[in-house]
Design a protein around this motif. Structure first.
Motif, PDB file in Angstrom:
ATOM      1  N   GLU A 147       5.179   6.627  -2.097  1.00 31.28           N
ATOM      2  CA  GLU A 147       6.439   6.545  -1.369  1.00 31.28           C
ATOM      3  C   GLU A 147       7.645   6.374  -2.287  1.00 31.28           C
ATOM      4  OE1 GLU A 147       6.070   3.416   1.475  1.00 31.28           O
ATOM      5  OE2 GLU A 147       4.291   4.290   2.436  1.00 31.28           O
ATOM      6  N   GLY A 148       7.411   6.370  -3.595  1.00 34.12           N
ATOM      7  CA  GLY A 148       8.511   6.276  -4.537  1.00 34.12           C
ATOM      8  C   GLY A 148       9.155   4.910  -4.610  1.00 34.12           C
ATOM      9  N   VAL A 149       8.390   3.848  -4.357  1.00 32.86           N
ATOM     10  CA  VAL A 149       8.936   2.486  -4.382  1.00 32.86           C
ATOM     11  C   VAL A 149       9.072   1.963  -5.804  1.00 32.86           C
ATOM     12  CG1 VAL A 149       8.549   0.105  -3.617  1.00 32.86           C
ATOM     13  CG2 VAL A 149       7.999   2.011  -2.091  1.00 32.86           C
ATOM     14  N   PRO A 184       0.828  -1.211   0.000  1.00 33.52           N
ATOM     15  CA  PRO A 184       0.000   0.000   0.000  1.00 33.52           C
ATOM     16  C   PRO A 184       0.863   1.261   0.000  1.00 33.52           C
ATOM     17  CG  PRO A 184       0.020  -1.024   2.179  1.00 33.52           C
ATOM     18  CD  PRO A 184       0.675  -1.986   1.238  1.00 33.52           C
ATOM     19  N   GLY A 185       0.454   2.236  -0.790  1.00 36.33           N
ATOM     20  CA  GLY A 185       1.162   3.505  -0.835  1.00 36.33           C
ATOM     21  C   GLY A 185       2.502   3.474  -1.534  1.00 36.33           C
ATOM     22  N   PRO A 237      11.356  -1.977  -8.915  1.00 42.03           N
ATOM     23  CA  PRO A 237      11.574  -1.160  -7.715  1.00 42.03           C
ATOM     24  C   PRO A 237      12.672  -0.122  -7.949  1.00 42.03           C
ATOM     25  CG  PRO A 237      11.491  -3.505  -7.177  1.00 42.03           C
ATOM     26  CD  PRO A 237      11.581  -3.410  -8.668  1.00 42.03           C
ATOM     27  N   THR A 238      12.561   0.992  -7.283  1.00 42.84           N
ATOM     28  CA  THR A 238      13.594   2.020  -7.408  1.00 42.84           C
ATOM     29  C   THR A 238      14.902   1.581  -6.761  1.00 42.84           C
ATOM     30  OG1 THR A 238      12.600   3.078  -5.457  1.00 42.84           O
ATOM     31  CG2 THR A 238      12.011   3.979  -7.610  1.00 42.84           C
ATOM     32  N   ILE A 250       2.966   5.741 -16.090  1.00 41.27           N
ATOM     33  CA  ILE A 250       3.049   4.283 -16.150  1.00 41.27           C
ATOM     34  C   ILE A 250       4.041   3.793 -15.094  1.00 41.27           C
ATOM     35  CG2 ILE A 250       3.716   2.309 -17.574  1.00 41.27           C
ATOM     36  CD1 ILE A 250       2.904   3.989 -20.024  1.00 41.27           C
ATOM     37  N   TYR A 251       3.589   2.862 -14.270  1.00 39.53           N
ATOM     38  CA  TYR A 251       4.442   2.316 -13.217  1.00 39.53           C
ATOM     39  C   TYR A 251       4.643   0.807 -13.339  1.00 39.53           C
ATOM     40  CZ  TYR A 251       4.007   6.804 -10.830  1.00 39.53           C
ATOM     41  OH  TYR A 251       4.066   8.143 -10.518  1.00 39.53           O
TER      42      TYR A 251
END
Length: 535
Positions: free
Chosen positions: A131-133, A126-127, A360-361, A168-169
């Motif tokens: 959170e920039g994940v 979640p989130g 993932p970042t 797009i993620y």
């Protein structure tokens, strides 16, 4: 189909070698060497090692995948060889186990370069976007993903599983088929009764009446067969709704608002029809409690003349040899009937997303991960995801693939599902045309795919995120195409079984649905529609 020309990761460097004071030969053109002169000795550099990419996914309860060790697995080794990457796959559990394990991995940020998840806002992370994940992938796709962009349909990119706020993620993995539900019918029963395949609602009813009065399965009991065989929660019970202009799963515009069909007045006509089916004994009386395994067993015991299910399940579920003590069993696939409001439909139109891949970042290989997935979507990868490893699963003779389903390594429950689906980042490839042509049931499967595609339920809510009201009141949701919402189902069951009268029960349901959050859900849905699809 083209064979892959393997990528190489090499570069050639020229190194200057200082000559010693004593030279054996000169490099000048025609001159002789002398003390102190320089020379160049070419030094061959070894090819660079392939980039390592890690993949976190699920074993989908496959016994083969559960035992896989990347270093030894012939399929991952072949995929690494063909793609030019050093791939490692880690298989987490299945279903609830996968959710729990994925939650732990995201909480600890112990993630791979590519991570499989149902959608970008899944409960296990979640989130994550805020959170920039997750890496935003739009710019990378524009630069490194031409094959991905060409082959993934627009509906998938527009899906809330993939994109948020125009960004797009995730990379979609696509489902096996755009539509999968078909109507199965006992063709041997039709032949025995001297009837043609039904095409209208009235012709379906005529078949149901004949089934009711005959001992079609030949077990001596003329009262244990039903024209339409249904399972709990109205799973795979999509017949006789769209024929009346509605679907319990769909949202459509009505008087300027996007509302679920299940609260529209036209739904009462469909419910009335279903009550008639129940009252006449055309449908099994335990339809609301008939669990999936019992439902399947009942069909194979000859209790149903018509049922709805996915075409993918024909070979394993409904082939004639599966029926119990019915040597003459013969199944065919037919269209849903035409009714008062037109032709019936079965599968709710959806965005085509089976699951998604996120980067993932924390990964240092985002560019390489996109390049890898771009290769995955190229023609060079087609043969592997259809047939596996050459020499193990198939051979090539006269430039034609020879693949035999009867060879032990190609057993239905083991390897093909592994390389066609489990380690296939494209999604589910089990119904790929290249795969189907080698199936002994190719003709039936191909027919069913076409029937399912023509029985698509189109609707105005395509790609709509679930309204927030459904998070706290899930019983309000229309359903997912394989079951219906709890509040609707409760009313439906009471009316069909005669415990409540249709008009007051339906009106009370609509009122209660709106009171619990439905009014706000309609507002949110309408706002979304006007923003994304309205003029």
């Amino acid at each position: 189909m083209k064979l892959l020309k393997r990528k190489t990761w090499t570069s050639v460097c020229l190194m200057t070698v200082l000559a010693s004071t004593s030279m054996l030969a000169a490099c000048s053109s025609g001159g002789s060497g002398s003390a102190g002169s320089a020379t160049r000795n070419p030094v061959k550099e070894e090819a660079k090692a392939p980039v390592k990419l890690s993949v976190l996914t699920t074993h989908l309860n496959s016994e083969y995948a559960k035992q896989v060790k990347t270093a030894d697995d012939p399929y991952i080794k072949e995929l690494s060889k063909l793609s030019g990457y050093d791939l490692s796959f880690e298989f987490l559990g299945h279903a609830a186990d996968y959710d729990q394990q994925l939650t732990v991995r995201f909480a600890s940020r112990n993630l791979a370069d590519l991570v499989r998840t149902p959608n970008i806002e899944y409960k296990s992370h979640p989130g994550a976007i805020d959170e920039g994940v997750f890496t935003e992938l739009g710019p990378l796709l524009d630069k490194y993903g031409p094959n991905i962009k060409k082959n993934v349909p627009k509906e998938a990119w527009d899906s809330p599983s993939v994109s948020k706020n125009g960004k797009i993620y995730a990379i979609p993995a696509i489902g096996a088929l755009p539509a999968s539900k078909v109507v199965y019918i006992r063709q041997d029963w039709l032949d025995q009764l001297g009837m043609k395949q039904p095409k209208t609602v009235d012709e379906y009813l005529a078949f149901f009446e004949a089934v009711k009065t005959k001992d079609m399965n030949g077990n001596g009991n003329p009262n244990d067969e039903y024209g339409l065989y249904v399972r709990e929660n109205l799973g795979y019970a999509d017949l006789f709704f769209k024929e009346f202009g509605v679907s319990p799963h769909a949202w459509n515009i009505s008087n300027g608002e996007l509302i679920p069909d299940m609260i529209r007045p036209e739904m009462k006509d469909a419910i009335k029809f279903w009550k008639m089916l129940y009252d006449k004994g055309y449908v099994n009386p335990n339809l609301f409690t008939n669990k999936g395994a019992d439902w399947s067993a009942g069909i194979l015991q000859g209790k149903g003349g018509v049922w709805v299910h996915d075409i993918q399940n024909y070979s394993l579920g409904w082939a004639p040899k599966a029926f119990v003590n019915q040597p003459n069993a013969k199944v065919d696939i037919i269209d849903p009937p035409t009714g008062p409001k037109g032709k019936g439909a079965l599968s709710l139109q959806y965005d085509g997303v089976y699951y998604v891949w996120v980067i993932p970042t924390t990964s240092k290989n985002a560019v390489e991960a996109i390049k890898f997935l771009d290769w995955i979507w190229s023609e060079q990868a087609d043969r592997f995801f259809a047939y596996g490893v050459e020499g193990l699963n198939y051979t090539v003779e006269n430039n034609e693939v020879k693949w035999n389903q009867q060879v032990s390594v190609n057993g239905v429950a083991t390897n093909p599902s592994y390389y066609q689906r489990i380690i296939n980042p494209r999604g589910d490839g089990l119904m790929n045309p290249d795969v189907l042509k080698f199936s002994p049931d190719a003709a039936m499967l191909t027919k069913g795919i076409e029937v399912a595609k023509n029985a698509l339920i189109k609707h105005d809510g395509l790609n709509m995120p679930a309204p927030k009201a459904f998070e706290t009141n899930p019983e309000l949701a229309p359903g997912n195409g394989y079951s219906v919402g709890g509040l609707f189902l409760d009313m439906f069951a009471k009316v069909v079984t005669g415990k409540e009268e249709l008009d007051p029960a339906f009106d009370a349901f609509v009122k209660e649905w709106k009171r619990r959050g439905g009014e706000e859900a309609i507002k949110q849905a309408t706002d979304w529609y006007n923003k994304n699809k309205g003029k």
